[in-house]
Design a protein around this motif. Structure first.
Motif, PDB file in Angstrom:
ATOM      1  N   GLU A  37      12.642   5.112  -6.247  1.00  0.00           N
ATOM      2  CA  GLU A  37      12.348   6.032  -5.085  1.00  0.00           C
ATOM      3  C   GLU A  37      11.187   5.290  -4.135  1.00  0.00           C
ATOM      4  N   ILE A  38      10.183   4.850  -4.823  1.00  0.00           N
ATOM      5  CA  ILE A  38       9.080   4.386  -4.079  1.00  0.00           C
ATOM      6  C   ILE A  38       9.430   3.077  -3.340  1.00  0.00           C
ATOM      7  N   TRP A  39      10.570   2.514  -3.766  1.00  0.00           N
ATOM      8  CA  TRP A  39      11.206   1.363  -2.710  1.00  0.00           C
ATOM      9  C   TRP A  39      11.924   2.150  -1.562  1.00  0.00           C
ATOM     10  N   VAL A  49       0.698  -1.270  -0.069  1.00  0.00           N
ATOM     11  CA  VAL A  49      -0.159  -0.048   0.097  1.00  0.00           C
ATOM     12  C   VAL A  49       0.817   1.319   0.046  1.00  0.00           C
ATOM     13  N   ARG A  50       1.875   1.249   0.838  1.00  0.00           N
ATOM     14  CA  ARG A  50       2.977   2.434   0.752  1.00  0.00           C
ATOM     15  C   ARG A  50       3.314   2.722  -0.375  1.00  0.00           C
ATOM     16  N   MET A  51       3.932   1.385  -1.298  1.00  0.00           N
ATOM     17  CA  MET A  51       4.486   1.813  -2.494  1.00  0.00           C
ATOM     18  C   MET A  51       3.535   2.284  -3.415  1.00  0.00           C
ATOM     19  N   VAL A  52       2.346   2.037  -3.319  1.00  0.00           N
ATOM     20  CA  VAL A  52       1.213   2.594  -4.516  1.00  0.00           C
ATOM     21  C   VAL A  52       1.028   4.178  -3.898  1.00  0.00           C
ATOM     22  N   LEU A  53       0.890   4.313  -2.629  1.00  0.00           N
ATOM     23  CA  LEU A  53       0.754   5.783  -2.187  1.00  0.00           C
ATOM     24  C   LEU A  53       1.773   6.627  -2.586  1.00  0.00           C
ATOM     25  N   GLU A  54       2.926   6.107  -2.860  1.00  0.00           N
ATOM     26  CA  GLU A  54       4.137   7.179  -3.187  1.00  0.00           C
ATOM     27  C   GLU A  54       4.233   7.128  -4.668  1.00  0.00           C
ATOM     28  N   GLN A  55       3.730   5.771  -5.437  1.00  0.00           N
ATOM     29  CA  GLN A  55       3.574   6.102  -6.604  1.00  0.00           C
ATOM     30  C   GLN A  55       2.775   6.948  -7.160  1.00  0.00           C
ATOM     31  N   THR A  70       5.829  -0.586 -17.849  1.00  0.00           N
ATOM     32  CA  THR A  70       4.863   0.375 -16.789  1.00  0.00           C
ATOM     33  C   THR A  70       4.793  -0.331 -15.515  1.00  0.00           C
ATOM     34  N   ILE A  71       5.088   0.429 -14.591  1.00  0.00           N
ATOM     35  CA  ILE A  71       4.918  -0.115 -13.112  1.00  0.00           C
ATOM     36  C   ILE A  71       3.508  -0.457 -12.679  1.00  0.00           C
ATOM     37  N   ALA A  72       3.069  -1.540 -12.147  1.00  0.00           N
ATOM     38  CA  ALA A  72       1.759  -1.648 -12.117  1.00  0.00           C
ATOM     39  C   ALA A  72       1.629  -2.041 -10.389  1.00  0.00           C
ATOM     40  N   ALA A  73       0.328  -1.907  -9.915  1.00  0.00           N
ATOM     41  CA  ALA A  73      -0.003  -2.183  -8.682  1.00  0.00           C
ATOM     42  C   ALA A  73       0.713  -3.793  -8.297  1.00  0.00           C
ATOM     43  N   LEU A  74       0.728  -4.519  -9.413  1.00  0.00           N
ATOM     44  CA  LEU A  74       1.091  -5.801  -8.876  1.00  0.00           C
ATOM     45  C   LEU A  74       2.648  -5.946  -8.711  1.00  0.00           C
ATOM     46  N   ASP A  75       3.492  -5.082  -9.268  1.00  0.00           N
ATOM     47  CA  ASP A  75       4.622  -4.931  -8.830  1.00  0.00           C
ATOM     48  C   ASP A  75       4.917  -4.426  -7.479  1.00  0.00           C
ATOM     49  N   CYS A  76       3.982  -3.552  -7.122  1.00  0.00           N
ATOM     50  CA  CYS A  76       4.194  -3.061  -5.370  1.00  0.00           C
ATOM     51  C   CYS A  76       3.831  -4.437  -4.603  1.00  0.00           C
ATOM     52  N   SER A  77       2.749  -5.219  -5.129  1.00  0.00           N
ATOM     53  CA  SER A  77       2.500  -6.283  -4.236  1.00  0.00           C
ATOM     54  C   SER A  77       3.322  -7.321  -3.954  1.00  0.00           C
ATOM     55  N   GLY A  91       7.923 -11.469 -25.388  1.00  0.00           N
ATOM     56  CA  GLY A  91       7.169 -10.091 -25.724  1.00  0.00           C
ATOM     57  C   GLY A  91       7.562  -9.116 -24.843  1.00  0.00           C
ATOM     58  N   ARG A  92       8.339  -9.306 -23.777  1.00  0.00           N
ATOM     59  CA  ARG A  92       8.511  -8.233 -22.634  1.00  0.00           C
ATOM     60  C   ARG A  92       9.589  -7.336 -23.291  1.00  0.00           C
ATOM     61  N   SER A  93       9.395  -5.933 -22.939  1.00  0.00           N
ATOM     62  CA  SER A  93      10.642  -5.192 -23.358  1.00  0.00           C
ATOM     63  C   SER A  93      10.765  -4.399 -22.143  1.00  0.00           C
ATOM     64  N   GLY A  94      10.374  -4.613 -20.986  1.00  0.00           N
ATOM     65  CA  GLY A  94      10.431  -3.798 -19.951  1.00  0.00           C
ATOM     66  C   GLY A  94      10.480  -4.470 -18.592  1.00  0.00           C
ATOM     67  N   PRO A  95      11.185  -3.817 -17.650  1.00  0.00           N
ATOM     68  CA  PRO A  95      11.454  -4.834 -16.327  1.00  0.00           C
ATOM     69  C   PRO A  95      10.342  -5.143 -15.422  1.00  0.00           C
ATOM     70  N   PHE A  96       8.996  -4.635 -15.595  1.00  0.00           N
ATOM     71  CA  PHE A  96       7.952  -5.067 -14.733  1.00  0.00           C
ATOM     72  C   PHE A  96       7.156  -6.153 -15.126  1.00  0.00           C
ATOM     73  N   LEU A  97       5.999  -6.429 -14.442  1.00  0.00           N
ATOM     74  CA  LEU A  97       5.270  -7.578 -14.628  1.00  0.00           C
ATOM     75  C   LEU A  97       4.201  -7.808 -15.658  1.00  0.00           C
ATOM     76  N   VAL A  98       3.701  -6.717 -15.971  1.00  0.00           N
ATOM     77  CA  VAL A  98       2.205  -6.656 -16.550  1.00  0.00           C
ATOM     78  C   VAL A  98       2.466  -6.455 -17.956  1.00  0.00           C
ATOM     79  N   GLY A  99       2.039  -7.192 -18.975  1.00  0.00           N
ATOM     80  CA  GLY A  99       1.784  -6.614 -20.288  1.00  0.00           C
ATOM     81  C   GLY A  99       3.332  -6.620 -20.975  1.00  0.00           C
ATOM     82  N   ASP A 100       3.841  -5.566 -21.415  1.00  0.00           N
ATOM     83  CA  ASP A 100       5.108  -5.680 -21.902  1.00  0.00           C
ATOM     84  C   ASP A 100       6.347  -5.300 -21.233  1.00  0.00           C
ATOM     85  N   GLY A 101       5.761  -4.926 -19.902  1.00  0.00           N
ATOM     86  CA  GLY A 101       6.718  -4.727 -18.693  1.00  0.00           C
ATOM     87  C   GLY A 101       7.260  -3.241 -18.645  1.00  0.00           C
TER      88      GLY A 101
END
Length: 328
Positions: free
Chosen positions: A306-308, A119-125, A253-260, A241-251
């Motif tokens: 920074e959110i971490w 929750v805190r990571m989402v608030l920061e984002q 964009t950071i998503a709530a799932l990453d913060c979880s 198919g991923r081109s980024g470092p995050f979990l959802v879609g092509d990765g």
């Protein structure tokens, strides 16, 4: 509206002096007043009973685009329960947020709860202002215990409170994020990423398994289960198919799932070094950099954000938390 409109009338009073010209004219004036008295009384009863019903049920204060398990304190104000009353607006306003979370062993610092960290990571984002309220069990406020069973994390936003980390994030993202955290990728991509991120159950079972009590065979069974869960996450992160470092879609964009997910992997990293080295000849049974390099790289990227950095708690807090969990 009718009650407010006629509240200035002295219902049931004698007609004005200039109207008392005859018995017939008097009857013409008195009868409408009696009808008005009956109608307004009926309206008062109707409104009062309706408000009483609302005050006792769980009220969802934003559109039901998802199943929510929260309770609106605003719906309980009339019966004197919950928090201080405020003037309700069409949508929640910025400011006035307090997040009640598990405290560390000193009862002052933020504790090790990965769900509160989420929750805190989402608030920061979302760049929302909020006050962190580390709370020991004996310091929980009355309203949190009485109406929310003492559950944390709990977001208090003025006269409302929400528990369950997923519900809190849904509330925050809907009103203040405009779906930027929960709307990343397509529904199919979000579902696929969610399945790949289901590791915490395996983490908890493995950490709570104490060899001296449960036996090495059970410990090995839980370790295998954990490796299977991590393998699914590793394959997801390596998808071509991923081109980024995050979990959802092509990765990208950071998503709530990453913060979880990230706080749970953080717990896993610390717990492997702390609780499972003795059972494995002095070394952790899993080396992420060797066995799961994609997960290792994923966490290294998150830890630079920074959110971490603004929300992470010391490793000692994680150790203390799992020590207590392993005793039960």
């Amino acid at each position: 509206h009718t009650i407010a409109h006629y509240s200035h009338l002295n219902i049931g009073a004698p007609p004005p002096r200039h109207c008392r010209t005859s018995s017939s004219s008097k009857s013409v004036i008195i009868m409408p007043r009696k009808l008005l008295l009956l109608s307004t009384t009926a309206l008062r009863v109707l409104v009062s009973s309706s408000f009483s019903v609302v005050s006792q049920r769980k009220l969802i204060s934003f559109p039901m685009l998802f199943k929510a398990k929260f309770t609106s304190l605003q719906a309980r104000i009339s019966s004197g329960r919950g928090l201080d009353r405020d003037v309700r607006t069409a949508s929640p306003q910025l400011g006035g947020m307090s997040l009640y979370i598990k405290s560390a062993s000193d009862s002052i610092s933020p504790g090790d709860c990965p769900f509160a960290h989420y929750v805190r990571m989402v608030l920061e984002q979302l760049q929302l202002e909020y006050q962190v309220m580390p709370t020991a069990p004996e310091d929980k406020p009355f309203w949190l215990i009485e109406y929310y069973d003492g559950n944390m994390p709990c977001l208090r936003h003025r006269s409302e409170a929400y528990v369950d980390s997923d519900v809190i994030v849904q509330y925050l993202d809907y009103f203040f994020g405009k779906d930027v955290m929960l709307g990343v990728g397509s529904k199919e991509e979000r579902d696929e990423a969610s399945r790949a991120a289901e590791v915490f159950g395996s983490v908890a079972r493995y950490f709570k398994c104490v060899v001296d009590v449960d036996g090495s065979e059970r410990d090995g069974e839980y370790l295998l289960d954990l490796r299977v869960a991590l393998g699914a996450l590793e394959r997801h992160l390596l998808w071509k198919g991923r081109s980024g470092p995050f979990l959802v879609g092509d990765g990208t964009t950071i998503a709530a799932l990453d913060c979880s997910l990230a706080p749970k992997i953080y717990h896993l990293e610390i717990g492997l070094r702390t609780f499972k080295t003795t059972d494995n000849g002095g070394t952790p049974p899993i080396d992420f950099s060797v066995e799961f390099p994609a997960i290792y790289g994923y966490m290294e990227n998150i830890k630079e954000m920074e959110i971490w950095k603004n929300t992470v708690y010391p490793e000692d807090a994680v150790t203390w938390g799992w020590e207590n969990a392993r005793k039960n």
